[in-house]
Design a protein around this motif. Sequence first.
Motif, PDB file in Angstrom:
ATOM      1  N   GLY A 147     -51.405 -33.971-103.524  1.00 33.14           N
ATOM      2  CA  GLY A 147     -50.456 -32.864-104.225  1.00 33.14           C
ATOM      3  C   GLY A 147     -50.412 -32.557-105.541  1.00 33.14           C
ATOM      4  N   ALA A 148     -51.109 -31.708-106.446  1.00 37.77           N
ATOM      5  CA  ALA A 148     -50.736 -31.565-107.742  1.00 37.77           C
ATOM      6  C   ALA A 148     -49.996 -31.774-108.243  1.00 37.77           C
ATOM      7  CB  ALA A 148     -52.002 -31.056-108.609  1.00 37.77           C
ATOM      8  N   GLY A 149     -49.387 -32.171-109.855  1.00 33.03           N
ATOM      9  CA  GLY A 149     -48.089 -32.338-109.733  1.00 33.03           C
ATOM     10  C   GLY A 149     -47.160 -30.914-110.740  1.00 33.03           C
ATOM     11  N   GLY A 150     -46.310 -30.869-110.474  1.00 29.74           N
ATOM     12  CA  GLY A 150     -46.194 -29.063-111.104  1.00 29.74           C
ATOM     13  C   GLY A 150     -46.337 -29.210-112.518  1.00 29.74           C
ATOM     14  N   ALA A 151     -46.923 -28.067-112.836  1.00 29.91           N
ATOM     15  CA  ALA A 151     -47.031 -27.389-114.465  1.00 29.91           C
ATOM     16  C   ALA A 151     -45.292 -28.008-115.183  1.00 29.91           C
ATOM     17  CB  ALA A 151     -47.871 -26.412-114.743  1.00 29.91           C
ATOM     18  N   GLY A 152     -45.876 -28.320-116.457  1.00 24.22           N
ATOM     19  CA  GLY A 152     -44.376 -28.211-116.970  1.00 24.22           C
ATOM     20  C   GLY A 152     -44.152 -26.684-117.594  1.00 24.22           C
ATOM     21  N   SER A 153     -43.319 -26.690-119.405  1.00 27.15           N
ATOM     22  CA  SER A 153     -42.584 -26.302-119.801  1.00 27.15           C
ATOM     23  C   SER A 153     -43.062 -26.186-121.520  1.00 27.15           C
ATOM     24  CB  SER A 153     -41.566 -25.222-118.983  1.00 27.15           C
ATOM     25  OG  SER A 153     -40.714 -24.051-120.304  1.00 27.15           O
ATOM     26  N   GLY A 172     -35.160 -28.539-113.834  1.00 26.45           N
ATOM     27  CA  GLY A 172     -36.765 -28.118-113.042  1.00 26.45           C
ATOM     28  C   GLY A 172     -36.895 -28.306-111.939  1.00 26.45           C
ATOM     29  N   ASN A 173     -38.198 -28.536-110.627  1.00 31.99           N
ATOM     30  CA  ASN A 173     -37.883 -28.308-109.612  1.00 31.99           C
ATOM     31  C   ASN A 173     -38.099 -29.236-108.637  1.00 31.99           C
ATOM     32  OD1 ASN A 173     -38.665 -24.880-109.917  1.00 31.99           O
ATOM     33  ND2 ASN A 173     -39.583 -25.579-111.772  1.00 31.99           N
ATOM     34  N   ASN A 174     -38.763 -28.783-107.727  1.00 34.60           N
ATOM     35  CA  ASN A 174     -38.721 -29.355-106.111  1.00 34.60           C
ATOM     36  C   ASN A 174     -40.572 -30.691-106.210  1.00 34.60           C
ATOM     37  OD1 ASN A 174     -36.110 -28.531-105.918  1.00 34.60           O
ATOM     38  ND2 ASN A 174     -37.086 -27.553-103.580  1.00 34.60           N
ATOM     39  N   GLY A 175     -40.089 -31.183-105.575  1.00 33.75           N
ATOM     40  CA  GLY A 175     -41.067 -32.470-105.486  1.00 33.75           C
ATOM     41  C   GLY A 175     -41.989 -31.502-104.270  1.00 33.75           C
ATOM     42  N   GLY A 176     -43.817 -31.884-104.331  1.00 34.90           N
ATOM     43  CA  GLY A 176     -44.285 -31.767-103.046  1.00 34.90           C
ATOM     44  C   GLY A 176     -43.946 -32.658-102.199  1.00 34.90           C
ATOM     45  N   GLY A 188     -42.668 -32.171-108.623  1.00 34.12           N
ATOM     46  CA  GLY A 188     -42.138 -31.397-109.428  1.00 34.12           C
ATOM     47  C   GLY A 188     -42.016 -31.364-110.718  1.00 34.12           C
ATOM     48  N   GLY A 189     -42.527 -29.990-111.657  1.00 30.22           N
ATOM     49  CA  GLY A 189     -42.178 -30.042-113.122  1.00 30.22           C
ATOM     50  C   GLY A 189     -41.364 -28.682-113.849  1.00 30.22           C
ATOM     51  N   ALA A 190     -40.978 -29.326-114.944  1.00 31.50           N
ATOM     52  CA  ALA A 190     -39.806 -28.231-115.792  1.00 31.50           C
ATOM     53  C   ALA A 190     -40.382 -26.485-114.995  1.00 31.50           C
ATOM     54  CB  ALA A 190     -39.641 -28.391-116.844  1.00 31.50           C
ATOM     55  N   GLY A 191     -41.689 -26.318-114.686  1.00 31.96           N
ATOM     56  CA  GLY A 191     -42.312 -25.034-115.125  1.00 31.96           C
ATOM     57  C   GLY A 191     -42.318 -24.367-113.402  1.00 31.96           C
ATOM     58  N   ALA A 192     -42.822 -25.326-112.212  1.00 30.26           N
ATOM     59  CA  ALA A 192     -43.516 -25.645-111.156  1.00 30.26           C
ATOM     60  C   ALA A 192     -42.953 -26.284-110.429  1.00 30.26           C
ATOM     61  CB  ALA A 192     -44.553 -25.080-111.000  1.00 30.26           C
ATOM     62  N   VAL A 193     -43.142 -26.255-108.892  1.00 31.78           N
ATOM     63  CA  VAL A 193     -42.293 -27.011-107.924  1.00 31.78           C
ATOM     64  C   VAL A 193     -44.127 -27.693-107.517  1.00 31.78           C
ATOM     65  CG1 VAL A 193     -41.331 -25.811-106.310  1.00 31.78           C
ATOM     66  CG2 VAL A 193     -44.071 -24.622-105.730  1.00 31.78           C
ATOM     67  N   GLY A 194     -43.739 -29.340-107.165  1.00 35.20           N
ATOM     68  CA  GLY A 194     -44.526 -30.187-106.996  1.00 35.20           C
ATOM     69  C   GLY A 194     -45.955 -29.716-105.490  1.00 35.20           C
ATOM     70  N   GLY A 195     -47.026 -29.430-106.514  1.00 33.93           N
ATOM     71  CA  GLY A 195     -48.151 -28.992-105.173  1.00 33.93           C
ATOM     72  C   GLY A 195     -47.722 -29.887-103.384  1.00 33.93           C
TER      73      GLY A 195
END
Length: 283
Positions: free
Chosen positions: A164-170, A131-135, A149-156
């Motif tokens: 901030g928007a939640g990071g996209a998944g995968s 996964g990725n870091n939180g915003g 954070g989401g599996a596909g992108a960092v949190g906004g």
Amino acid sequence: MGVSTPYGVQGLKDYERLSIPTSVDYLVVAGGGGGGGNHAGGGGAGGMRTGNLAVSANTFTITVGGGGAGGASGVTGTNGNDSVFSSVTSTGGGGGGSYLNTSGRNGGSGGGGSSGDPTYSGGGTGTSGQGNNGGVGGGNNGAGGGGGGGAGAVGGNASVNTPGAGGAGSASSITGSSVTYAGGGGGGSAGAGSGTGTGGTGGGGNGYNNQAGAAGTANLGGGGGGGGGGGFAGGAGGSGVVIIKYSAAFKMASATTGSPIYSVSGGFRIYKFNSSGSITWSS
């Protein structure tokens, strides 16, 4: 991948398939973290791992992690629980930070940081390969929390009056259809003109202005949304999932517990565990 091409399927009855699989494809998603309470960060998504694992005549334990609890006012969200298939472990998502000045927790994906006055808090750290870091949270009373954070992108990251928007998944097609898992929760906010912290695709819950955060989606591993200002709680994280796939040329599992959903698609046997259990292959 050891089972990427089905073979010998046509014309065989189940009792004629005498061999157990030598390896299986897997998807292991942990439970999402809960959103923090009050001007808070969104929860990080549960860790997501895919791959291929050698198996033998044996019983393999499966743990499906539950989502973490959302935090009450001023309380950081709880981390999600790990999901496990044999030797493969995915780490639960990090809880979102809470007002004032609380960082998001580390996890499969990191939770979002809280807003603060006049300072702000950083997001939690995600786990490499999962996964990725939180915003980062915003830096004043009306600002929002960072997205998980989401599996596909960092949190906004948050800004004034904008969480901030939640990071996209995968996405994964292990079931035969594309499904997106492990989206981060959106940050909560407060103040005139504040918007919604949109949860990441893949089950992330929304964070709102002056209301409770939404829960992450069950069996997708999404993070919970951050709670809004005025003392509102964060949303709970969504539970995880474990999915196993292998060629239908090999025989069915001899036993399962935990009531997995069994299907055959595209020449593959698929076992989807929405709750903890086990799977056994006997020679």
